[in-house]
Structures are given as C-alpha cells and as structure tokens.
Scaffold this motif. Structure first.
Motif, PDB file in Angstrom:
ATOM      1  N   GLU A  82     -20.332  30.066  65.959  1.00 32.14           N
ATOM      2  CA  GLU A  82     -21.077  28.879  66.373  1.00 32.14           C
ATOM      3  C   GLU A  82     -21.812  29.140  67.685  1.00 32.14           C
ATOM      4  OE1 GLU A  82     -17.047  27.280  64.767  1.00 32.14           O
ATOM      5  OE2 GLU A  82     -17.761  28.891  66.069  1.00 32.14           O
ATOM      6  N   ARG A 111     -28.338  20.580  68.844  1.00 25.91           N
ATOM      7  CA  ARG A 111     -28.282  21.181  67.517  1.00 25.91           C
ATOM      8  C   ARG A 111     -27.380  22.403  67.585  1.00 25.91           C
ATOM      9  NH1 ARG A 111     -33.006  23.853  63.688  1.00 25.91           N
ATOM     10  NH2 ARG A 111     -32.206  23.042  61.722  1.00 25.91           N
ATOM     11  N   SER A 144     -25.528  25.650  65.773  1.00 22.73           N
ATOM     12  CA  SER A 144     -25.781  26.626  64.719  1.00 22.73           C
ATOM     13  C   SER A 144     -24.492  27.355  64.366  1.00 22.73           C
ATOM     14  CB  SER A 144     -26.825  27.648  65.178  1.00 22.73           C
ATOM     15  OG  SER A 144     -28.055  27.033  65.479  1.00 22.73           O
ATOM     16  N   GLN A 202     -23.659  30.940  62.429  1.00 23.26           N
ATOM     17  CA  GLN A 202     -24.123  32.149  61.754  1.00 23.26           C
ATOM     18  C   GLN A 202     -23.028  32.662  60.832  1.00 23.26           C
ATOM     19  OE1 GLN A 202     -27.328  34.021  62.204  1.00 23.26           O
ATOM     20  NE2 GLN A 202     -26.442  34.522  60.200  1.00 23.26           N
ATOM     21  N   LEU A 233     -27.649  30.607  57.988  1.00 23.02           N
ATOM     22  CA  LEU A 233     -27.202  29.740  59.059  1.00 23.02           C
ATOM     23  C   LEU A 233     -26.906  28.340  58.530  1.00 23.02           C
ATOM     24  CD1 LEU A 233     -29.832  30.653  61.779  1.00 23.02           C
ATOM     25  CD2 LEU A 233     -27.370  30.774  62.126  1.00 23.02           C
ATOM     26  N   TYR A 236     -26.344  24.344  60.207  1.00 23.56           N
ATOM     27  CA  TYR A 236     -26.681  23.607  61.422  1.00 23.56           C
ATOM     28  C   TYR A 236     -25.983  22.260  61.433  1.00 23.56           C
ATOM     29  CZ  TYR A 236     -30.666  26.829  61.567  1.00 23.56           C
ATOM     30  OH  TYR A 236     -31.463  27.947  61.589  1.00 23.56           O
TER      31      TYR A 236
END
Length: 123
Positions: free
Chosen positions: A5, A18, A20, A22, A77, A79
């Motif tokens: 994250e 926001r 993310s 991965q 990804l 989100y």
C-alpha cells in the motif's frame, strides 16, 4: 503474492486521499480485492470490496458515498479513493486479496495482506 500500500498521510478534516495497492506475483484479476482499516484498540474493519469477475463493489455503511474502490488491470493496482474525511477515519489502512471463490467482508476471508499505510485526519 505481495501487496504494497501507499498514499497514506495526514489530511485535514473534509479532505481527500487516494490509497494505492500494488499487487505483485499474480494478476489482480485473479483476486477479489478489498480494503480494511484498523484504529488503535479496535478490530480490523471492512471498508470496501471489488469482485474479480464482475467488478461490482460493496461498501460498509460507514464509508458508503465517501469512499470508492477500483482497479487498474494494466498496472496491477487497486485503489481506495476517500473523500470527506473525518477524524473517525484515522487508522491504518490495509489492502487485501482473496483467492477463494465467493465474496467476503470478513478479514479472515482474505488470503493476502499488505503491510498497511497510516491515514491521519485532523482539523
């Protein structure tokens, strides 16, 4: 499978962030994805999930209308877009991936977890 994250930090009340997540090792399409959070002294709380096949989403009442989960197949990804943040949203936020079929809102239903990213909301 590794989940990482990013995007946490400090934000003022009413602001947006926001996050993310991965995904490495497998393709994000192979998982149902979800976001949870955990505040000090509290249990891990489900926030949002996204179905691997249909792309349908489901949200906890506490974040419905303020948070949105989505994904990028190309970048692998996931989100979590968070709007109208309040102090009650302060927590460590975790990305999770579920291999098993069938949707879940329970932490035990998820097989892979990130290390978490801290979100702090204050006035």
């Amino acid at each position: 499978v590794e989940l990482v994250e990013s995007g946490g930090g400090w934000v003022q009340t009413g602001g947006s962030l926001r996050l993310s997540c991965q995904v490495s090792g497998w393709k994000i399409i192979d998982f149902d994805m979800a976001w949870f959070r955990q505040a000090p002294g509290k249990e891990r709380e489900f926030l949002a999930r996204l179905s691997r096949t249909s792309g349908t989403t489901f949200y906890a009442d506490s974040v419905k209308g303020r948070f949105a989960i989505d994904r990028d197949f190309v970048r692998n990804l996931a989100y979590l877009t968070m709007d109208k943040l309040g102090t009650e949203d302060t927590a460590t936020y975790y990305c999770a991936a579920r291999e098993r079929l069938g949707l879940s809102t329970m932490a035990v239903g998820y097989d892979h977890w990130g290390q978490g990213t801290q979100v702090t909301v204050s006035s």
